[in-house]
Design an enzyme around this catalytic site. Sequence first.
Site, PDB file in Angstrom:
ATOM      1  CD  GLU B  63      -1.560  -2.481   1.426  1.00 32.08           C
ATOM      2  OE1 GLU B  63      -0.415  -2.636   1.916  1.00 32.08           O
ATOM      3  OE2 GLU B  63      -2.311  -3.439   1.154  1.00 32.08           O
ATOM      4  CG  HIS B 132     -11.552  -7.580   6.215  1.00 30.34           C
ATOM      5  ND1 HIS B 132     -10.611  -8.111   7.053  1.00 30.34           N
ATOM      6  CD2 HIS B 132     -11.186  -7.956   4.961  1.00 30.34           C
ATOM      7  CE1 HIS B 132      -9.723  -8.802   6.331  1.00 30.34           C
ATOM      8  NE2 HIS B 132     -10.042  -8.718   5.071  1.00 30.34           N
TER       9      HIS B 132
HETATM   10  C1  LIG Z   1      -1.744  -4.857   4.321  1.00 31.17           C
HETATM   11  C2  LIG Z   1      -2.755  -5.724   3.639  1.00 31.17           C
HETATM   12  N1  LIG Z   1      -3.131  -5.426   2.378  1.00 31.17           N
HETATM   13  C3  LIG Z   1      -4.064  -6.163   1.747  1.00 31.17           C
HETATM   14  C4  LIG Z   1      -4.638  -7.232   2.361  1.00 31.17           C
HETATM   15  C5  LIG Z   1      -5.726  -8.047   1.655  1.00 31.17           C
HETATM   16  N2  LIG Z   1      -5.216  -9.375   1.329  1.00 31.17           N
HETATM   17  C6  LIG Z   1      -5.429 -10.411   2.153  1.00 31.17           C
HETATM   18  S1  LIG Z   1      -4.616 -11.766   1.677  1.00 31.17           S
HETATM   19  C7  LIG Z   1      -4.003 -11.016   0.299  1.00 31.17           C
HETATM   20  C8  LIG Z   1      -3.076 -11.770  -0.595  1.00 31.17           C
HETATM   21  C9  LIG Z   1      -1.923 -12.339   0.159  1.00 31.17           C
HETATM   22  O1  LIG Z   1      -1.105 -13.091  -0.665  1.00 31.17           O
HETATM   23  P1  LIG Z   1       0.151 -13.888  -0.100  1.00 31.17           P
HETATM   24  O2  LIG Z   1       0.986 -13.001   0.755  1.00 31.17           O
HETATM   25  O3  LIG Z   1       0.811 -14.521  -1.243  1.00 31.17           O
HETATM   26  O4  LIG Z   1      -0.467 -14.974   0.874  1.00 31.17           O
HETATM   27  P2  LIG Z   1      -1.501 -16.152   0.526  1.00 31.17           P
HETATM   28  O5  LIG Z   1      -2.855 -15.568   0.754  1.00 31.17           O
HETATM   29  O6  LIG Z   1      -1.278 -16.563  -0.877  1.00 31.17           O
HETATM   30  O7  LIG Z   1      -1.238 -17.222   1.503  1.00 31.17           O
HETATM   31  C10 LIG Z   1      -4.457  -9.701   0.240  1.00 31.17           C
HETATM   32  C11 LIG Z   1      -4.138  -8.752  -0.843  1.00 31.17           C
HETATM   33  C12 LIG Z   1      -4.214  -7.514   3.674  1.00 31.17           C
HETATM   34  N3  LIG Z   1      -4.712  -8.545   4.371  1.00 31.17           N
HETATM   35  N4  LIG Z   1      -3.276  -6.751   4.287  1.00 31.17           N
END
Ligand SMILES: Cc1ncc(C[n+]2csc(CCOP(=O)(O)OP(=O)(O)O)c2C)c(N)n1
Lengths: 378, 327
Positions: B63, B132
């Site tokens: 972000e 959220h």
């Molecule tokens: C700071 C932040 N930005 C956005 C999100 C929304 N979000 C939740 S999970 C996710 C993707 C995460 O991907 P990754 O780090 O590869 O983990 P995975 O879910 O694949 O295990 C996003 C964008 C969040 N939880 N926290």
Amino acid sequence: MTLHTEQAPEPVRFLSADGTFAPTPAAEPFLARLDSLTDAHHERFYRDMVSVRAFDREATNLQRQGEMALFPPSEGQEGAQVGSAHAARPQDHIFPSYREHVVGMIRGVDPVNILSLMRGVTLGGWDPTDPKNGNFHLYTLVLGSQTLHATGYAMGQLFDGASGTGNVETDEATIVYFGDGSTSEGDVSEALVFAASHQTPQVFFLQNNQWAISVPVSVQSRTPLYLRGAGFGLPSVQIDGNDVLASYAVTSQFLDEARVGQGPRFIEAMTYRMGAHTTSDDPTKYRTNEERAEWGQRDPIVRFEAYLRARGASESLFTSAAEDAKDLCADVRARTLALEAPDFPTMFEHVYSEEHPRMREQSDWLTRYEASMTEDNR
Amino acid sequence: MSEIVNMPMAKALNAGLRAALAADEKVLLMGEDIGPLGGVFRITEGLQAEFGPRRVQDTPLAESGIVGTAIGLAMRGYRPVCEIQFDGFIYPAFDQIVSQLAKQTNRHGGTLSMPVVIRVPYGGHIGAVEHHQESPEAYFAHTAGLRVVSPSTPNDAYWMIQEAIQSNDPVLFFEPKSRYWPKGEVNLTESQLGLHQSRVAREGTDVTLIGHGAMVSTLLQAAEVAAGEGISAEVVDLRSISPIDYGPLLDSARKTGRVVVAQEAPENASVGSEIAATLAEKAFYSLEAPVLRVSGFDTPFPAAKLEGLYLPDADRVLDAVDRALAY
Ligand SMILES: Cc1ncc(C[n+]2csc(CCOP(=O)(O)OP(=O)(O)O)c2C)c(N)n1
Ligand SMILES: [Mg+2]
């Protein structure tokens, strides 16, 4: 100058996709770690993977039936998680992201506590300060934040002299889990900086499941991500995350090296999120069935089962593992459905460590208000 | 003749973004999962297919990176529209927003403008897990240099997003996510109000109810119930949180003499507190009762099962109306 734009050489892998024992060259330095594994260990690895896959499906169903706000499934990542969880020693501390359900279960956390978070009855779920929870810290939903907490915790282990004495049986270490998408968050880079600067007793365990919701890992990095760790000065390797033995061997060696004072280490476990990101997600919008099917060929459970069968494991192991998993699900379902909304005064509790005038005032107000509403409705 | 279409806010935002992308090639959308997925709320659905991956970008997952690079792009003449996936994930960008984005124009003595929009789905009522369902608008209203708005209807969403993108100042655009799906009329031909004007959403004479975003529909509901009890409530939709268009608020307060300000956000140092103080200062002699606030509690946003008790509903608003009328 070498530009690391292609895939890494063969990752650390002991078991090929068909379950044959065929260590890659990168696996050689970790081979000795398998010596201490008995049949009982193997059985446990297998049972844990089977259990969590069933748990995962049960939880997904519960969510579909409206019994949970959300559930992030871990299907496909069982090898990476079970191997690394068993590599940790009892004195170690574990900082998960939000998908490491089986790691928590292995450390002693009641899976229903994990679902209580997803059901929306608590913001925490279990007490990491209670020894029965195996130093498994709370889930962190803000991506990457927990990497810094883990690093700070490991700094504390170091400052306390709780690690680095050279005794692997008692020296402490910390392991932190995070995802490929999360590596882009500034916090993760800062955690690597602090870890390197302090030479913390710590392992960074990156599960590269190829996707961050709908965004492929290529948007996050053009080089294999284990090189991220190397760039910060951490010994770093890539492993086949769908090989539970690779995950176990590398994590246990790295944790032991870290705990005796050799500094932080970085593991990139190549794996795949077979399910949706969470129950709110629709993967058909952004990835192909072919890709998923291809990863399905490398399934961690199928692979390990083939290996165990070739080693002569008895059929009863497989049938009893499946039955135990079923029992687990029935138990989890029943107890999850029994989880009631907490009483509202809990909302005002523990916001501060001491009695706080505003909490008191608002809690009292809501108590009176709720009472007046029930009177009105009579 | 005006073209009026019935659509939900989510579609209205999509249409507004499409219009902005079509009108000015310097407009860029950037965010997490906004491309092929169309955003987790599908607000940008189809836009990448239509305008290409440069104009509608899936960014790396960072972000601070999104907002920080938007600042650089704005310096280069672009008009970035950033999507923050959920309210609670804006904080990694906090430094870039409050210390950098907000201050560039001022530091440059007005020679540089910062036409950056940050879209934030916010607020509760969706039964989600932590981070959220928050309402962080006060942090940004507190910061000089930022404009902060929140539409409550599909029509406002359609026009306000386009006006925000046309603004040469940074705009924090808070989208009440619980209002994404109810339908409403959108006048596709002309905008009735400016970006920063407040609006009387329902006329009344006994008490004034003020709110923004999803709270407006709660206030309208409360006004309807009050009408059944013989109380005539006027509802004012703020639309803009910074600056606040006090004209209609003061007119209403002077007319009714009784004011309730409602918000999902916690009360301490909130937008509602600011409004209460200002009305007390400027309409003191017209007020028959103190301006009352109805807010989320000053706790962390609770676990989803408790959100119904945390979030002000029509009953809580009516309770405040009764108290105001009792003076
Ligand atoms: C700071 C932040 N930005 C956005 C999100 C929304 N979000 C939740 S999970 C996710 C993707 C995460 O991907 P990754 O780090 O590869 O983990 P995975 O879910 O694949 O295990 C996003 C964008 C969040 N939880 N926290
Ligand atoms: Mg991922």
